[in-house]
Design an enzyme around this catalytic site. Structure first.
Site, PDB file in Angstrom:
ATOM      1  N   LYS A 210       0.816  -1.220   0.000  1.00 50.87           N
ATOM      2  CA  LYS A 210       0.000   0.000   0.000  1.00 50.87           C
ATOM      3  C   LYS A 210       0.851   1.273   0.000  1.00 50.87           C
ATOM      4  CE  LYS A 210      -3.458  -2.768  -0.042  1.00 50.87           C
ATOM      5  NZ  LYS A 210      -2.935  -4.043   0.452  1.00 50.87           N
TER       6      LYS A 210
ATOM      7  N   TYR B 103     -11.813 -14.951   3.317  1.00 57.16           N
ATOM      8  CA  TYR B 103     -10.868 -13.861   3.572  1.00 57.16           C
ATOM      9  C   TYR B 103     -10.403 -13.881   5.031  1.00 57.16           C
ATOM     10  CZ  TYR B 103      -8.883  -9.268   4.364  1.00 57.16           C
ATOM     11  OH  TYR B 103      -8.035  -8.255   4.712  1.00 57.16           O
TER      12      TYR B 103
ATOM     13  N   TYR C 268      -2.675 -12.827   2.943  1.00 54.74           N
ATOM     14  CA  TYR C 268      -2.372 -12.528   1.538  1.00 54.74           C
ATOM     15  C   TYR C 268      -1.199 -13.367   1.009  1.00 54.74           C
ATOM     16  CZ  TYR C 268      -5.265  -8.368   2.296  1.00 54.74           C
ATOM     17  OH  TYR C 268      -6.294  -7.521   2.587  1.00 54.74           O
TER      18      TYR C 268
HETATM   19  C1  LIG Z   1      -3.672  -5.307   0.334  1.00 61.24           C
HETATM   20  C2  LIG Z   1      -2.707  -6.416   0.262  1.00 61.24           C
HETATM   21  C3  LIG Z   1      -2.607  -7.218  -0.902  1.00 61.24           C
HETATM   22  C4  LIG Z   1      -3.534  -7.091  -2.063  1.00 61.24           C
HETATM   23  O1  LIG Z   1      -3.313  -5.921  -2.808  1.00 61.24           O
HETATM   24  P1  LIG Z   1      -4.528  -5.351  -3.676  1.00 61.24           P
HETATM   25  O2  LIG Z   1      -3.967  -4.199  -4.384  1.00 61.24           O
HETATM   26  O3  LIG Z   1      -5.600  -4.992  -2.678  1.00 61.24           O
HETATM   27  O4  LIG Z   1      -4.993  -6.439  -4.562  1.00 61.24           O
HETATM   28  C5  LIG Z   1      -1.641  -8.210  -0.940  1.00 61.24           C
HETATM   29  N1  LIG Z   1      -0.833  -8.418   0.110  1.00 61.24           N
HETATM   30  C6  LIG Z   1      -0.898  -7.692   1.242  1.00 61.24           C
HETATM   31  C7  LIG Z   1       0.026  -8.034   2.342  1.00 61.24           C
HETATM   32  C8  LIG Z   1      -1.844  -6.666   1.353  1.00 61.24           C
HETATM   33  O5  LIG Z   1      -1.894  -5.951   2.489  1.00 61.24           O
END
Ligand SMILES: *Cc1c(COP(=O)(O)O)cnc(C)c1O
Length: 329
Positions: free
Chosen positions: A47, A260, A286
């Protein structure tokens, strides 16, 4: 190249590294990692690249407060709160209780860091449209005389995606300098911005590398539609014909069950394996599931010896502390 206003928040370029022990362990393709967990801001993660573009817009618009939304253990919220703190802005966040686990989940990990960095946290029950809830809340603050700026879920706007257009360029200059010809890229994919940005960035450079988005929260058809729409909007924004985008956007939904933020055995295996043989910390929500996909695709013979596979480490290890009991024993 793309050149739009940014505010410097990330340590760039992030390292591109081989994963020799994992490569040897799986006895298949050569595996590399792009260390976007090392973007540097308050624990790092994907992010932060998006926020370089988004926060420049917030500052240009004279914001005094940043509002954003996410799950209780959102990495996006943590990085946004950190960016606000660094830029002298207030942060007010809506944390949706969409995942309910234990006391560690409710208060440790990212939640604890949000509070430490001074965010005003509003916990809410799950809603149908979290972005609408965030926008409404932002509007309320503005009616009270604040200058609040809304950052959408996951920072996945066109501006946010520019961070991953730029990441693709950064990555291609690293692979070129090191003489590595990548065949596949694997990334976790949730709110579209990372996969859409990479897709546009790779298309812009005419790189023939297959990008696999591993879903963390939704069926592949829905993820694909969202990624494609945001990729088209992002391509338009930078003046790239969307005809240059690949016809096939690859999304894989075989690894996120039961849902999720909910653990599964392959995620636990992937997180534990990478910790023990590479000293690499993945996360339960993730990157653990995306790495489980990569490992499984090697075992199934989808990726083979001689190929070069890149894993994008999008961050998230701060959430490990909130899943303590999953990794005990
Ligand atoms: C938000 C996030 C993702 C996914 O990214 P997107 O742009 O929302 O698809 C992947 N890995 C981590 C650790 C995240 O925080």
């Amino acid at each position: 190249m793309i050149d739009y206003p940014t505010v410097k928040l990330a340590h760039l370029p992030t390292p591109l590294q081989p994963l020799p022990a994992l490569t040897k362990y799986l006895d298949g393709p050569n595996i590399f990692v792009k260390r976007d967990d090392c973007t540097g801001l308050a624990g790092g993660g994907n992010k932060t690249r998006k926020l370089e573009y988004i926060m420049a817009d917030a500052l240009a618009k004279g914001a005094d407060t940043i509002v954003t939304v996410g799950a209780t253990q959102s990495n996006h919220v943590r990085q946004t709160v950190a960016a606000a703190a660094k830029l002298g802005l207030k942060a007010e966040v809506l944390l949706q209780k969409s995942v309910v686990r234990d006391a560690d989940y409710a208060r440790n990990g990212n939640y604890m860091l949000d509070a430490l960095m001074g965010a005003v946290i509003h916990e809410i029950e799950p809603v149908k449209d979290i972005n609408q809830a965030g926008l409404d809340f932002c509007e309320q603050l503005n009616q009270q005389g604040r200058r609040a700026y809304y950052v959408g879920l996951g920072g996945s706007s066109v501006l946010g995606s520019l961070g991953y257009v730029q990441c693709a360029q950064e990555l291609l200059s690293q692979t070129q300098a090191e003489g590595i010809a990548l065949d596949h890229i694997v990334t976790a994919s949730g709110s579209y911005g990372t996969q859409a940005g990479l897709l546009v960035g790779l298309a812009q450079e005419r790189a023939a590398i297959t990008l696999h988005g591993i879903s963390v929260n939704k069926p592949a058809v829905d993820l694909r539609a969202g990624v494609l729409q945001l990729a088209q909007q992002t391509a338009d924004y930078i003046g790239l014909s969307s005809a240059t985008l690949p016809d096939a956007v690859i999304c894989n939904d075989q690894y996120y069950a039961p849902g999720y933020g909910l653990p599964n055995d392959k995620m636990i295996e992937a997180v534990t394996l990478c910790a023990r043989i590479e000293g690499l910390l993945l996360d339960p929500v993730y990157t653990g599931k995306a790495m489980a996909a990569l490992i499984d695709m090697v075992r199934q013979g989808h990726f083979t010896k001689g190929e070069n596979i890149l894993f994008i480490h999008t961050g998230g290890a701060a959430a490990l502390h909130s899943y303590r009991t999953v990794f005990e024993g």
